[in-house]
Design an enzyme around this catalytic site. Structure first.
Site, PDB file in Angstrom:
ATOM      1  N   ASP A   1      12.896  38.386 -64.504  1.00  0.00           N
ATOM      2  CA  ASP A   1      13.199  39.000 -63.100  1.00  0.00           C
ATOM      3  C   ASP A   1      12.323  40.210 -62.901  1.00  0.00           C
ATOM      4  O   ASP A   1      12.017  40.429 -61.871  1.00  0.00           O
ATOM      5  CB  ASP A   1      14.511  39.204 -62.883  1.00  0.00           C
ATOM      6  CG  ASP A   1      15.686  38.093 -63.102  1.00  0.00           C
ATOM      7  OD1 ASP A   1      15.415  37.124 -62.022  1.00  0.00           O
ATOM      8  OD2 ASP A   1      16.449  38.029 -63.819  1.00  0.00           O
ATOM      9  N   ARG A   2      12.202  40.975 -64.211  1.00  0.00           N
ATOM     10  CA  ARG A   2      11.510  42.350 -64.031  1.00  0.00           C
ATOM     11  C   ARG A   2       9.974  41.850 -63.640  1.00  0.00           C
ATOM     12  O   ARG A   2       9.391  42.576 -62.972  1.00  0.00           O
ATOM     13  CB  ARG A   2      11.606  43.064 -65.312  1.00  0.00           C
ATOM     14  CG  ARG A   2      10.779  44.400 -65.199  1.00  0.00           C
ATOM     15  CD  ARG A   2      11.377  45.323 -64.188  1.00  0.00           C
ATOM     16  NE  ARG A   2      10.520  46.680 -64.190  1.00  0.00           N
ATOM     17  CZ  ARG A   2      11.055  47.583 -64.912  1.00  0.00           C
ATOM     18  NH1 ARG A   2      12.298  47.557 -65.523  1.00  0.00           N
ATOM     19  NH2 ARG A   2      10.458  48.831 -64.803  1.00  0.00           N
TER      20      ARG A   2
END
Length: 486
Positions: A255-256
């Site tokens: 997600d990062r």
């Protein structure tokens, strides 16, 4: 950036339960975890939105929230992180992922929430915000938001760069996305590997296959601690290594990566530049301690009370104890019943410190606009922050009980924030009501209520109803104190 960064996808409630193991269960040879701490955080698309907001971007999250305590908790956590939530209705329960941990290691993951619920239709405001985005990140966790037809049509039409973080159970990316960001295991599920092929060959073949299948501009396969492999026009892939070794909790690293790439594209970076930025950000994130280091302090939340009994879609008198009409559980049950019957949800809010005739007139008028009335009540801490240390005069327990006892009030929801935005994002009322003296003392129709912008996110309406002149909690307190000093 010319517009907000829009994150679109499925949001889950993640919980890490930390504890110690000193013994085995007497009736089964399994460890017993004595809980010492628990941390809630948004997961899935919600976590990607939190990452983007932490970089200072204006972030809009288009996601589905259920009418339950998990949905209320997510709404509070996202608001505390600075994320603007544009919620869709979600049938069923909030999906939850609970990790039981000891000494930093996961012993067991417990998933609950059942099968994916069906997300509701997006409002016109949701479609407009997608069209005005500087970049869109589709964070698909296979639970239906990325499959919603109207959203897919809006994604295909937007001129903003679209980053698609896929899921094997999710739909294909819309044609023409700028960048897709699967990890290695997802690529193997989506494009079967050739027997005996090397790791890089498998990643390259899968990326090229997905790029052609989805007509994507580029596909970046994340390789964990080894960086990423980028395939775009041409036959030779670009391998982007990590800037250094990164060991630690990798939860949320994908997600990062996707959030960092989306922000870079929103700022005008080339795809290759965006992938290099994303690799560096994801590596630093893991090396720096992972998800626990980037979330905001624990957010206040609307608080649960006991569950309500059955309720009909009609005004009071109602059965059941007054206390059973206060809290998240009561509101969640009421919302489910009213919406299942196709009814209209009405809400209003305030401190209601000294309940008086002006309040009752507003509440009675509000109740006539729909099939139920929910009162969003400022908590004691919220009232003190707004009115000063000498307020409230009555505790939130007493204020909520008095409101719930009124025949025109169906449920009461207590919130800790200065404004009801967090509570509204979860409740999603069809109508929000304010008394006619709001802001002007005379009900000036030209005044825009601060909640109106929030209501537009899901197509709700704000209205003003007549208010009895001369009734004000502050005035009552002032007059009472003046009489005491005579």
């Amino acid at each position: 950036m010319r517009g907000p960064v829009v994150v679109l996808g499925d949001t889950l409630l993640d919980r890490d339960v930390e504890g110690v193991v000193n013994r085995l269960c007497p009736d089964s040879p399994v460890p017993v975890l004595d809980e010492t701490a628990a941390t809630d955080r948004p997961g899935g698309a919600g976590l990607a939105a939190v990452f983007a907001a932490a970089q200072g971007a204006e972030v809009v999250l288009v996601t589905a929230l259920a009418d339950d305590a998990g949905g209320a908790r997510l709404s509070a956590l996202l608001a505390a992180a600075g994320v603007q939530v544009y919620p869709l209705a979600l049938s069923g329960a909030t999906p939850e992922k609970i990790r039981l941990r000891a000494r930093g290691r996961v012993l067991l993951r417990h998933d609950r929430g059942g099968a994916s619920g069906e997300p509701g239709q997006p409002s016109d405001e949701v479609l407009r915000v997608i069209a005005a985005a500087s970049a869109v990140l589709v964070s698909d966790y296979g639970r239906g938001v990325a499959r919603q037809p109207a959203l897919r049509e809006a994604l295909a039409a937007t001129r903003a760069p679209v980053v698609w973080d896929p899921h094997p159970r999710g739909p294909a990316a819309v044609p023409g996305v700028h960048l897709a960001t699967p990890n290695e295991s997802e690529v193997r599920e989506l494009v079967p590997a050739l027997p005996g092929a090397s790791r890089l060959a498998t990643a390259s073949r899968g990326a090229q296959g997905l790029r052609r299948r989805w007509r994507a501009g580029a596909v970046a396969v994340t390789l964990g601690g080894d960086g990423a492999l980028l395939c775009h026009a041409g036959s030779t892939p670009l391998v982007v290594p990590t800037p250094g070794s990164a060991e630690g909790d990798t939860c949320g690293a994908g997600d990062r990566f996707a959030a960092a790439a989306s922000l870079a594209l929103a700022q005008g970076a080339l795809v290759s530049e965006a992938v290099q930025v994303a690799v560096a950000e994801a590596s630093a994130y893991v090396a720096g301690g992972g998800v626990a280091t980037v979330l905001p302090p624990s957010a206040p939340t609307v608080r649960a009370r006991s569950a309500p009994g059955p309720r009909a879609l009609q005004p009071a008198p109602r059965g059941g104890a007054v206390a059973d009409r206060v809290g998240v559980a009561a509101v969640a049950t009421l919302l489910g019943e009213v919406r299942a019957a196709g009814g209209t949800v009405v809400a209003t809010g305030g401190c209601f410190d000294l309940l008086h005739a002006g309040h009752v007139a507003t509440l009675e008028a509000a109740r006539q606009l729909g099939d139920c009335l929910i009162v969003c009540l400022n908590s004691d801490a919220s009232v003190a922050g707004l009115k000063g240390p000498d307020r409230p005069v009555q505790s939130e327990a007493d204020r909520s009980r008095l409101l719930a006892a009124l025949s025109c009030v169906d449920a009461v929801l207590i919130f800790d924030e200065p404004t009801p935005e967090t509570a509204l994002s979860w409740v999603r009322p069809d109508v929000w009501v304010k008394g006619g003296d709001y802001a002007t003392g005379g009900g000036d129709a030209s005044v825009t209520l601060p909640e109106a912008e929030v209501l537009r996110r899901w197509g709700g309406n704000t209205v003003v109803v007549p208010y009895l002149d001369g009734r004000s909690t502050t005035d009552l307190i002032v007059r009472t104190l003046a009489e005491r000093t005579r």
